[in-house]
Write an enzyme that holds these catalytic residues in place. Structure first.
Site, PDB file in Angstrom:
ATOM      1  N   GLU A 240      32.590  33.263  37.126  1.00 43.29           N
ATOM      2  CA  GLU A 240      33.821  34.037  37.373  1.00 43.29           C
ATOM      3  C   GLU A 240      34.897  33.433  36.480  1.00 43.29           C
ATOM      4  OE1 GLU A 240      33.957  36.688  38.930  1.00 43.29           O
ATOM      5  OE2 GLU A 240      32.502  36.679  40.558  1.00 43.29           O
ATOM      6  N   CYS A 274      43.564  34.918  38.491  1.00 39.89           N
ATOM      7  CA  CYS A 274      42.701  35.518  37.472  1.00 39.89           C
ATOM      8  C   CYS A 274      42.930  37.015  37.389  1.00 39.89           C
ATOM      9  CB  CYS A 274      41.239  35.194  37.758  1.00 39.89           C
ATOM     10  SG  CYS A 274      40.729  35.622  39.425  1.00 39.89           S
TER      11      CYS A 274
HETATM   12  P1  NAD Z   1      38.784  25.221  34.002  1.00 37.42           P
HETATM   13  O1  NAD Z   1      37.704  25.988  33.321  1.00 37.42           O
HETATM   14  O2  NAD Z   1      39.583  24.277  33.210  1.00 37.42           O
HETATM   15  O3  NAD Z   1      38.196  24.375  35.230  1.00 37.42           O
HETATM   16  C1  NAD Z   1      37.462  24.968  36.278  1.00 37.42           C
HETATM   17  C2  NAD Z   1      36.560  23.932  36.888  1.00 37.42           C
HETATM   18  O4  NAD Z   1      35.576  23.526  35.932  1.00 37.42           O
HETATM   19  C3  NAD Z   1      37.252  22.647  37.330  1.00 37.42           C
HETATM   20  O5  NAD Z   1      36.666  22.206  38.547  1.00 37.42           O
HETATM   21  C4  NAD Z   1      36.931  21.690  36.183  1.00 37.42           C
HETATM   22  O6  NAD Z   1      36.939  20.330  36.571  1.00 37.42           O
HETATM   23  C5  NAD Z   1      35.525  22.108  35.815  1.00 37.42           C
HETATM   24  N1  NAD Z   1      35.117  21.805  34.437  1.00 37.42           N
HETATM   25  C6  NAD Z   1      35.907  21.552  33.363  1.00 37.42           C
HETATM   26  N2  NAD Z   1      35.143  21.368  32.257  1.00 37.42           N
HETATM   27  C7  NAD Z   1      33.857  21.508  32.641  1.00 37.42           C
HETATM   28  C8  NAD Z   1      32.604  21.471  31.956  1.00 37.42           C
HETATM   29  N3  NAD Z   1      32.530  21.241  30.641  1.00 37.42           N
HETATM   30  N4  NAD Z   1      31.482  21.693  32.673  1.00 37.42           N
HETATM   31  C9  NAD Z   1      31.550  21.963  33.997  1.00 37.42           C
HETATM   32  N5  NAD Z   1      32.694  22.008  34.704  1.00 37.42           N
HETATM   33  C10 NAD Z   1      33.844  21.796  34.030  1.00 37.42           C
HETATM   34  O7  NAD Z   1      39.681  26.332  34.707  1.00 37.42           O
HETATM   35  P2  NAD Z   1      41.030  26.117  35.498  1.00 37.42           P
HETATM   36  O8  NAD Z   1      42.093  25.825  34.501  1.00 37.42           O
HETATM   37  O9  NAD Z   1      40.792  25.189  36.646  1.00 37.42           O
HETATM   38  O10 NAD Z   1      41.250  27.581  36.113  1.00 37.42           O
HETATM   39  C11 NAD Z   1      41.976  28.575  35.478  1.00 37.42           C
HETATM   40  C12 NAD Z   1      41.042  29.604  34.865  1.00 37.42           C
HETATM   41  O11 NAD Z   1      40.148  30.088  35.861  1.00 37.42           O
HETATM   42  C13 NAD Z   1      41.774  30.841  34.355  1.00 37.42           C
HETATM   43  O12 NAD Z   1      41.217  31.247  33.111  1.00 37.42           O
HETATM   44  C14 NAD Z   1      41.486  31.893  35.417  1.00 37.42           C
HETATM   45  O13 NAD Z   1      41.580  33.233  34.960  1.00 37.42           O
HETATM   46  C15 NAD Z   1      40.114  31.509  35.833  1.00 37.42           C
HETATM   47  N6  NAD Z   1      39.815  32.007  37.181  1.00 37.42           N
HETATM   48  C16 NAD Z   1      38.886  32.983  37.327  1.00 37.42           C
HETATM   49  C17 NAD Z   1      38.627  33.500  38.585  1.00 37.42           C
HETATM   50  C18 NAD Z   1      37.613  34.580  38.790  1.00 37.42           C
HETATM   51  O14 NAD Z   1      37.196  34.771  39.929  1.00 37.42           O
HETATM   52  N7  NAD Z   1      37.181  35.297  37.765  1.00 37.42           N
HETATM   53  C19 NAD Z   1      39.310  33.003  39.683  1.00 37.42           C
HETATM   54  C20 NAD Z   1      40.256  32.004  39.488  1.00 37.42           C
HETATM   55  C21 NAD Z   1      40.486  31.505  38.226  1.00 37.42           C
END
Ligand code: NAD
Length: 468
Positions: A240, A274
């Protein structure tokens, strides 16, 4: 209170810790454990061991355990909401809604059971398809809806008979760690493990061979890395990811009715959603009127510490995101775009950004093309509906969208042409546990919620019994 991980049903601390910052002040107020590789191995081993009996536990018992956990969550909503505001920034009443809403969501998921499908029941043979759990689920959630988006994963995963290792974002680990502690009373040990850590932990998890599936919510850039990492041992993935959602406002709307709804569809949670409206396409005949109304709402909306009475929009959740949003704002200023700025923001080291409406910027400007994930909303004029549908779809993302019109037949016709997983008509941000949610294109892979979401935690098995 010290915050600890839950591994094999026990409190586990770590040698190292990560700092947790209150985004309304920019100051560290707590620490959380930084899970080591050995502790991750222990969590996965515990979940693998627990899977052996959890998968065979009757689904009614698994559903009852999820319902019990939901009751525990609801009972602790007040305590958790104050903590939520300190780590995430959102005003306390809205934090409370997320937690209480997550408990309600869990109960709805606990009503769901996978189908048993009989393809043939004849003298020749009996053919039936059942759905079996996958194993241990790696659940990774982001910081914008830390409780809700974690619950979206663990409730269906556990009802389906899997066991889980859950990792919250390093920016918002505390509520999730506390929930892991509270849920020890609802699930047998090892069924739900909750760990926390810094930037290394996510990649350590996605490359761990003990997981059967990764359920990830976060940015599209990270989602691609997750998928790459999962490919090594063909782990299942649900992703997501980000969005750059368009809303289309038709000329026949009643602006008295819709202006406020459109505003909060874009700016609720300080636009860190999001599925927030991130590009607002407005028919030229009502453009100026809607722009002025949105600007007036922005001026009347209090931005501040979510712990203070009267605050509607809190800070940006973390420094890195704050810097990204400020960079986008600077770019908009430097390229000469017209900005309408809302109410004053606190000047105290917190990560505050004023609500900003960008007045009809060019389609190719950064503020239109990029997912801001902060309170900067580009408003764009349109004349022809065919043209605006193309503009709305001209994005690498495809998460959600909205159409505003009194002509609901026409709005339905437009909605069906929007290339996104969710489209709202005359409303916003509404999601249900019984309908699938997911993104087209770079917004994701697979779905969460609904029966489709439950079945993403399961593997179909077809049994052919010969009666010949
Ligand atoms: P992010 O991708 O930076 O981090 C998300 C999670 O992934 C965190 O727990 C982080 O620690 C972990 N992570 C970071 N690097 C990783 C890697 N290489 N491998 C595995 N895990 C890793 O995202 P964010 O800044 O926390 O969230 C914001 C983003 O999330 C925005 O782009 C938003 O649109 C999206 N989002 C999407 C949805 C949806 O349902 N489609 C919902 C909420 C947020």
């Amino acid at each position: 209170m010290t915050f600890q991980m839950t591994i094999h049903g026990k409190s586990v601390s770590s040698e190292r810790a990560i700092d947790v910052v209150n985004p309304a002040t920019g100051e560290v107020f707590e620490t959380a454990p930084d899970c080591s590789k050995e502790q991750l191995d222990e969590a996965v081993a515990s979940a693998q061991e627990a899977f052996k009996s959890w998968k065979g536990t009757p689904i009614e018992e698994r559903q009852a355990a999820v319902r019990k956990a939901a009751d525990i969550l609801a009972e602790h909503a007040s305590e958790l909401s104050r903590l939520f505001t300190r780590e995430q920034g959102r005003p306390v009443d809205m934090a409370y809604s997320e937690i209480e809403g997550s408990a309600t969501w869990m109960k709805a998921v606990a009503e769901m059971s996978p189908p048993v499908e009989v393809a043939e029941d004849s003298d020749q043979q009996f053919v039936e398809t059942r759905y079996l759990p996958l194993g241990v689920i790696c659940a990774i959630s982001p910081w914008n809806f830390p409780v809700n988006l974690s619950i979206w994963k663990i409730a269906p995963a556990l009802v389906a008979g899997n066991t889980v290792v859950l990792k919250p974002s390093p920016f918002t680990p505390l509520c999730t760690l506390r929930i892991g502690e509270l849920f020890r009373d609802a699930f047998p040990k090892g069924v739900l493990n909750v760990i926390s850590g810094g930037d290394d932990l996510g990649p350590m998890m996605t490359s761990h061979p003990g997981f059967a599936k990764i359920s990830f919510t976060g940015s599209s850039a990270t989602g691609k890395k997750v998928m790459e990492s999962a490919s090594k041992d063909l782990k299942r993935v649900t992703l997501e990811l980000g969005g750059n959602d368009a809303a289309i406002v038709m000329p026949d709307v009643d602006l008295d009715e819709v202006a406020e709804k459109i505003f909060f569809g874009a700016f609720f949670n300080t636009a860190q959603i999001c599925v927030a409206t991130k590009r607002l396409y407005v028919h030229h005949s009502i453009y100026d009127d809607l722009r002025d109304r949105l600007a007036a709402i922005a001026t009347a909306t209090k931005v501040g510490d979510g712990a203070e009475q009267g605050t509607t929009l809190g800070p940006i959740q973390n420094k890195g995101q704050f810097e990204r949003v400020m960079n986008l704002l600077d770019d908009a200023k430097q390229t000469g775009l017209t900005l309408l700025t809302g109410s004053e923001i606190p000047d105290n080291g917190g990560y505050f950004v004023p609500v900003t409406i960008v007045d009809n910027p060019p389609e190719d400007s950064r503020v239109v093309q990029e997912e801001a994930f902060g309170p900067i909303l580009p408003m764009l004029k349109f004349d022809q509906i065919e043209d605006v549908i193309d503009r709305a779809n001209d994005s690498e993302y495809g998460l959600a969208g909205a159409v505003w019109s009194k002509d609901t037949d026409k709005a339905m016709e437009i909605a069906r042409q929007i290339e996104t997983g969710t489209v709202w008509i005359n409303q916003n941000l509404m999601l249900r546990p019984d309908t699938p949610f997911g993104g087209h294109k770079h917004s994701g892979l697979g779905v969460e919620n609904g029966m489709e979401g439950l079945l993403e935690y399961m593997q179909p098995q077809t049994v052919y019994l010969s009666r010949a």
